[in-house]
Scaffold this motif. Structure first.
Motif, mmCIF file in Angstrom:
data_model
loop_
_atom_site.group_PDB
_atom_site.id
_atom_site.type_symbol
_atom_site.label_atom_id
_atom_site.label_comp_id
_atom_site.label_asym_id
_atom_site.label_seq_id
_atom_site.Cartn_x
_atom_site.Cartn_y
_atom_site.Cartn_z
ATOM 1 N N ALA A 40 39.352 -18.052 -28.840
ATOM 2 C CA ALA A 40 37.936 -17.761 -28.560
ATOM 3 C C ALA A 40 37.086 -19.024 -28.600
ATOM 4 C CB ALA A 40 37.412 -16.735 -29.565
ATOM 5 N N GLY A 41 37.215 -19.810 -29.668
ATOM 6 C CA GLY A 41 36.382 -21.001 -29.841
ATOM 7 C C GLY A 41 36.591 -22.047 -28.767
ATOM 8 N N ASN A 42 37.854 -22.330 -28.465
ATOM 9 C CA ASN A 42 38.147 -23.351 -27.457
ATOM 10 C C ASN A 42 37.811 -22.872 -26.045
ATOM 11 O OD1 ASN A 42 39.460 -25.809 -28.796
ATOM 12 N ND2 ASN A 42 40.593 -24.134 -29.722
ATOM 13 N N THR A 43 37.978 -21.586 -25.794
ATOM 14 C CA THR A 43 37.602 -21.034 -24.488
ATOM 15 C C THR A 43 36.096 -21.145 -24.275
ATOM 16 O OG1 THR A 43 39.465 -19.483 -24.510
ATOM 17 C CG2 THR A 43 37.652 -18.988 -23.009
ATOM 18 N N ILE A 44 35.330 -20.879 -25.325
ATOM 19 C CA ILE A 44 33.869 -20.988 -25.247
ATOM 20 C C ILE A 44 33.454 -22.420 -24.912
ATOM 21 C CG2 ILE A 44 31.743 -20.949 -26.628
ATOM 22 C CD1 ILE A 44 32.891 -18.470 -28.056
ATOM 23 N N ILE A 45 34.086 -23.394 -25.577
ATOM 24 C CA ILE A 45 33.744 -24.804 -25.319
ATOM 25 C C ILE A 45 34.053 -25.178 -23.870
ATOM 26 C CG2 ILE A 45 34.513 -27.172 -25.784
ATOM 27 C CD1 ILE A 45 34.398 -26.603 -28.692
ATOM 28 N N ILE A 46 35.206 -24.756 -23.371
ATOM 29 C CA ILE A 46 35.573 -25.051 -21.976
ATOM 30 C C ILE A 46 34.576 -24.406 -21.021
ATOM 31 C CG2 ILE A 46 37.314 -24.682 -20.167
ATOM 32 C CD1 ILE A 46 39.436 -24.773 -22.388
ATOM 33 N N PHE A 47 34.264 -23.148 -21.258
ATOM 34 C CA PHE A 47 33.359 -22.400 -20.386
ATOM 35 C C PHE A 47 31.954 -23.005 -20.391
ATOM 36 C CE2 PHE A 47 30.688 -18.634 -19.359
ATOM 37 C CZ PHE A 47 31.236 -18.357 -18.108
ATOM 38 N N VAL A 48 31.452 -23.321 -21.594
ATOM 39 C CA VAL A 48 30.111 -23.893 -21.720
ATOM 40 C C VAL A 48 30.046 -25.272 -21.068
ATOM 41 C CG1 VAL A 48 28.431 -24.803 -23.376
ATOM 42 C CG2 VAL A 48 29.479 -22.587 -23.776
ATOM 43 N N SER A 49 31.086 -26.082 -21.256
ATOM 44 C CA SER A 49 31.117 -27.429 -20.676
ATOM 45 C C SER A 49 31.128 -27.389 -19.150
ATOM 46 C CB SER A 49 32.347 -28.190 -21.179
ATOM 47 O OG SER A 49 32.310 -28.350 -22.583
ATOM 48 N N LEU A 50 31.754 -26.357 -18.594
ATOM 49 C CA LEU A 50 31.812 -26.222 -17.139
ATOM 50 C C LEU A 50 30.525 -25.655 -16.561
ATOM 51 C CD1 LEU A 50 35.436 -24.806 -16.665
ATOM 52 C CD2 LEU A 50 34.640 -27.101 -16.082
ATOM 53 N N LYS A 51 29.880 -24.754 -17.307
ATOM 54 C CA LYS A 51 28.720 -24.032 -16.781
ATOM 55 C C LYS A 51 27.381 -24.721 -17.030
ATOM 56 C CE LYS A 51 30.638 -20.334 -14.973
ATOM 57 N NZ LYS A 51 30.458 -19.989 -13.544
ATOM 58 N N ASP A 52 27.261 -25.438 -18.142
ATOM 59 C CA ASP A 52 25.969 -26.045 -18.478
ATOM 60 C C ASP A 52 25.833 -27.419 -17.831
ATOM 61 O OD1 ASP A 52 23.839 -27.472 -20.049
ATOM 62 O OD2 ASP A 52 23.805 -25.557 -21.110
ATOM 63 N N PRO A 53 24.829 -27.626 -16.976
ATOM 64 C CA PRO A 53 24.638 -28.924 -16.288
ATOM 65 C C PRO A 53 24.422 -30.082 -17.253
ATOM 66 C CG PRO A 53 23.302 -27.210 -15.269
ATOM 67 C CD PRO A 53 23.831 -26.632 -16.543
ATOM 68 N N LYS A 54 23.801 -29.797 -18.416
ATOM 69 C CA LYS A 54 23.519 -30.859 -19.373
ATOM 70 C C LYS A 54 24.777 -31.396 -20.052
ATOM 71 C CE LYS A 54 18.757 -29.507 -20.465
ATOM 72 N NZ LYS A 54 17.796 -29.195 -21.550
ATOM 73 N N LEU A 55 25.873 -30.647 -19.939
ATOM 74 C CA LEU A 55 27.125 -31.080 -20.557
ATOM 75 C C LEU A 55 28.100 -31.661 -19.543
ATOM 76 C CD1 LEU A 55 27.832 -28.207 -23.136
ATOM 77 C CD2 LEU A 55 26.460 -30.276 -23.406
ATOM 78 N N GLN A 56 27.610 -31.952 -18.354
ATOM 79 C CA GLN A 56 28.456 -32.550 -17.311
ATOM 80 C C GLN A 56 28.523 -34.065 -17.484
ATOM 81 O OE1 GLN A 56 30.085 -30.490 -14.988
ATOM 82 N NE2 GLN A 56 29.239 -28.857 -16.256
ATOM 83 N N ILE A 57 28.984 -34.482 -18.653
ATOM 84 C CA ILE A 57 29.120 -35.904 -18.959
ATOM 85 C C ILE A 57 30.525 -36.143 -19.516
ATOM 86 C CG2 ILE A 57 26.653 -36.268 -19.370
ATOM 87 C CD1 ILE A 57 27.180 -36.077 -22.346
#
Length: 313
Positions: A40-57
């Motif tokens: 659950a935790g790692n899936t959330i991080i992957i999903f959030v990193s892909l979906k949130d424009p501010k984390l596209q670094i």
């Protein structure tokens, strides 16, 4: 006369904690919970990193790679571990053991390299902020990620193949919870000097050298952060770096004992608990560490949750 093996590809028995059935019952429940939290935790991080424009670094690109790696790493051994904790047989087929060994070593070696890459990323971001966008270009980040996964794969193909060539004969009881190189080397009836030397060299290359690079990078980072006059700037820099250092400490602290000193009394007595720690506990803690200590990730999770909640109304 050399020892002749009549059944070189028979099943292995993963002894684990079979001498402590009460402990197995407790571990089954604990590991199952941790495994679900890891997914659950790692899936959330992957999903959030892909979906949130501010984390596209770059930082979150590598963090997503680490999360994907942790999901695969735990999935390569935990399901079999849970089955064995509930079964009186504790067996694993030769092909199952070989597959687990190749994948387990591949992902473990990849994490060693990936943690170095993440340290270098933080070093460039803090020590050379004006050159960060140029140096950590998306193409460079992709190449570094491929390097991490590729070098781990090469290491696994070399060392796992050499380990599986050893004769095991009648001794097929692995005193561990997973099919791991140190345990299989100790199990063999042949001269394992070559394998031990190979494992020592690999440990220096993938454990000692990366750890030296990481510590050097963070030594330079600390010097640069102390020069920052803004308390807020110092706090932000230390916040992202301490998360990574904590993850590095948890992973390297346990793996080093198992692979650098596989025949010591400490490693023999506590090896199974150490293996349990870096295969189950660490992958669960990684997303918690990065989420709790990273304001950007927490805000991204909240934004994503809010958008999802609004869209469903």
């Amino acid at each position: 006369m050399g020892t002749v093996c009549n059944d070189t590809h028979g099943d292995f028995i993963l002894r684990g904690f079979s001498d402590k059935p009460y402990l197995e019952k407790v571990l089954f429940g604990v590991i199952l919970v941790f495994y679900c939290l890891t997914l659950a935790g790692n899936t959330i991080i992957i999903f959030v990193s892909l979906k949130d424009p501010k984390l596209q670094i770059p930082m979150y690109f590598f963090l997503s790679n680490l999360s994907l790696l942790d999901i695969c790493f735990t999935s390569s051994c935990v399901p079999q571990m849970l089955v064995n904790f509930r079964s009186p047989k504790k067996t694993i087929t030769y092909s199952g053991c070989a597959t687990q060994l190749y994948i387990f070593l591949w992902l473990g070696a990849t994490e060693c390299v990936l943690l170095v890459v993440m340290a270098v990323d933080r070093y460039v971001a803090v020590c050379h902020p004006l050159r960060y966008v140029t140096v950590m270009h998306p193409k460079v980040c992709l190449q570094l990620a491929v390097l991490a996964w590729g070098s781990g794969l090469i290491q696994s193909l070399i060392q796992s193949t050499a380990t599986l060539r050893l004769p095991f004969c009648s001794q097929r009881v692995v005193d561990n919870i997973v099919c791991e190189v140190p345990a299989l080397i100790q199990l063999s009836s042949a001269d394992t000097t070559y394998n031990e030397v190979q494992m020592s060299i690999a440990s220096v290359i993938l454990l000692v050298l990366p750890l030296a690079i990481i510590l050097s990078s963070y030594g330079a980072i600390v010097k640069s952060v102390l020069k920052i006059k803004s308390p807020a700037g110092q706090k932000k820099a230390f916040g992202t770096c301490t998360s990574h250092l904590l993850v590095v400490s948890l992973f390297y602290g346990t793996v080093t004992v198992v692979y650098l000193q596989p025949k010591t009394h400490y490693a023999h007595e506590w090896g199974k608990f150490l293996t349990l720690f870096y295969t189950v506990i660490t992958p669960t803690l990684n997303p918690l560490i990065y989420t709790l200590k990273n304001k950007e990730v927490k805000e991204a999770v909240i934004r994503l949750w809010w958008k999802t909640w609004i869209s469903q109304r």
